[in-house]
Scaffold this motif. Structure first.
Motif, PDB file in Angstrom:
ATOM      1  N   GLU A  82      -1.228   0.653 -10.264  1.00 27.02           N
ATOM      2  CA  GLU A  82      -2.125   0.948  -9.152  1.00 27.02           C
ATOM      3  C   GLU A  82      -3.381   0.094  -9.262  1.00 27.02           C
ATOM      4  O   GLU A  82      -4.021   0.045 -10.308  1.00 27.02           O
ATOM      5  CB  GLU A  82      -2.495   2.421  -9.118  1.00 27.02           C
ATOM      6  CG  GLU A  82      -3.296   2.792  -7.882  1.00 27.02           C
ATOM      7  CD  GLU A  82      -3.506   4.290  -7.738  1.00 27.02           C
ATOM      8  OE1 GLU A  82      -4.166   4.679  -6.756  1.00 27.02           O
ATOM      9  OE2 GLU A  82      -3.031   5.068  -8.583  1.00 27.02           O
ATOM     10  N   LYS A  83      -3.696  -0.599  -8.189  1.00 27.93           N
ATOM     11  CA  LYS A  83      -4.914  -1.408  -8.115  1.00 27.93           C
ATOM     12  C   LYS A  83      -5.936  -0.636  -7.301  1.00 27.93           C
ATOM     13  O   LYS A  83      -5.746   0.514  -6.958  1.00 27.93           O
ATOM     14  CB  LYS A  83      -4.609  -2.773  -7.460  1.00 27.93           C
ATOM     15  CG  LYS A  83      -3.568  -3.592  -8.188  1.00 27.93           C
ATOM     16  CD  LYS A  83      -4.103  -4.059  -9.508  1.00 27.93           C
ATOM     17  CE  LYS A  83      -3.120  -5.004 -10.189  1.00 27.93           C
ATOM     18  NZ  LYS A  83      -3.613  -5.508 -11.436  1.00 27.93           N
ATOM     19  N   GLU A  84      -7.025  -1.277  -6.924  1.00 27.02           N
ATOM     20  CA  GLU A  84      -8.050  -0.600  -6.129  1.00 27.02           C
ATOM     21  C   GLU A  84      -7.625  -0.489  -4.662  1.00 27.02           C
ATOM     22  O   GLU A  84      -6.722  -1.181  -4.201  1.00 27.02           O
ATOM     23  CB  GLU A  84      -9.385  -1.321  -6.251  1.00 27.02           C
ATOM     24  CG  GLU A  84      -9.324  -2.798  -5.949  1.00 27.02           C
ATOM     25  CD  GLU A  84     -10.598  -3.514  -6.342  1.00 27.02           C
ATOM     26  OE1 GLU A  84     -11.146  -4.188  -5.463  1.00 27.02           O
ATOM     27  OE2 GLU A  84     -11.022  -3.396  -7.499  1.00 27.02           O
ATOM     28  N   ASN A  85      -8.260   0.413  -3.950  1.00 30.79           N
ATOM     29  CA  ASN A  85      -8.035   0.656  -2.520  1.00 30.79           C
ATOM     30  C   ASN A  85      -6.589   1.005  -2.186  1.00 30.79           C
ATOM     31  O   ASN A  85      -6.043   0.570  -1.176  1.00 30.79           O
ATOM     32  CB  ASN A  85      -8.486  -0.553  -1.694  1.00 30.79           C
ATOM     33  CG  ASN A  85      -9.954  -0.850  -1.874  1.00 30.79           C
ATOM     34  OD1 ASN A  85     -10.757   0.061  -2.023  1.00 30.79           O
ATOM     35  ND2 ASN A  85     -10.302  -2.119  -1.877  1.00 30.79           N
ATOM     36  N   ASN A  86      -5.939   1.802  -3.031  1.00 28.69           N
ATOM     37  CA  ASN A  86      -4.565   2.252  -2.806  1.00 28.69           C
ATOM     38  C   ASN A  86      -3.569   1.117  -2.626  1.00 28.69           C
ATOM     39  O   ASN A  86      -2.631   1.209  -1.834  1.00 28.69           O
ATOM     40  CB  ASN A  86      -4.491   3.210  -1.613  1.00 28.69           C
ATOM     41  CG  ASN A  86      -5.200   4.513  -1.899  1.00 28.69           C
ATOM     42  OD1 ASN A  86      -5.191   5.003  -3.029  1.00 28.69           O
ATOM     43  ND2 ASN A  86      -5.847   5.074  -0.893  1.00 28.69           N
ATOM     44  N   ILE A  87      -3.760   0.031  -3.349  1.00 26.97           N
ATOM     45  CA  ILE A  87      -2.806  -1.078  -3.370  1.00 26.97           C
ATOM     46  C   ILE A  87      -2.066  -1.005  -4.699  1.00 26.97           C
ATOM     47  O   ILE A  87      -2.664  -0.801  -5.746  1.00 26.97           O
ATOM     48  CB  ILE A  87      -3.512  -2.443  -3.230  1.00 26.97           C
ATOM     49  CG1 ILE A  87      -4.270  -2.534  -1.905  1.00 26.97           C
ATOM     50  CG2 ILE A  87      -2.512  -3.592  -3.357  1.00 26.97           C
ATOM     51  CD1 ILE A  87      -3.390  -2.508  -0.666  1.00 26.97           C
ATOM     52  N   ASN A 136       0.828  -1.201   0.000  1.00 28.81           N
ATOM     53  CA  ASN A 136       0.000   0.000   0.000  1.00 28.81           C
ATOM     54  C   ASN A 136       0.866   1.256   0.000  1.00 28.81           C
ATOM     55  O   ASN A 136       0.356   2.360   0.088  1.00 28.81           O
ATOM     56  CB  ASN A 136      -0.985   0.003   1.173  1.00 28.81           C
ATOM     57  CG  ASN A 136      -0.305  -0.051   2.514  1.00 28.81           C
ATOM     58  OD1 ASN A 136       0.877  -0.374   2.608  1.00 28.81           O
ATOM     59  ND2 ASN A 136      -1.035   0.239   3.564  1.00 28.81           N
TER      60      ASN A 136
END
Length: 114
Positions: free
Chosen positions: A82-87, A50
């Motif tokens: 960048e993936k979802e939820n700031n991962i 994250n």
């Protein structure tokens, strides 16, 4: 379909690591960044975190493999998505590792192919 650019087969690995940033001149930033390793090969690894890391930066890390042995390595971040939820999903190449630790990965790969 994506073109495969990896030089070596990657193996699934589910371990957590800490990254220690290396700055210019080999100075180490004492800031540990936690990450989840998803795959490993003799030339690099994929991991999620994250923390936002810049492509082209270097980190010192220790990776514990299935035998509970630890591999010491310096990695360079070569890809970030960048993936979802700031991962963030990262690709990293090994730029500093002993031949002994490289052989540990090769042996790990042999056991997982059977």
């Amino acid at each position: 379909m994506k073109e495969e650019r990896r030089r070596h087969k990657r193996l699934d690995l589910d371990v957590k690591i800490e990254l220690e940033k290396l700055d210019e001149g080999g100075v180490t930033t004492v800031k540990y960044i936690k990450a989840d390793v998803s795959d490993l090969s003799r030339s690099g690894m994929g991991f999620k975190s994250n923390y936002k890391l810049d492509v082209g930066t270097f980190y010192d890390t220790q990776i514990q493999i299935w035998t509970k042995e630890v591999i010491d390595a310096v990695i360079e971040i070569v890809r970030c998505e960048e993936k979802e939820n700031n991962i963030y999903q990262y690709g990293a190449c090994f730029v500093g590792m002993t031949e002994t630790d490289t052989l540990k990965i090769d042996i790990y790969q042999l056991f997982n192919e059977e």
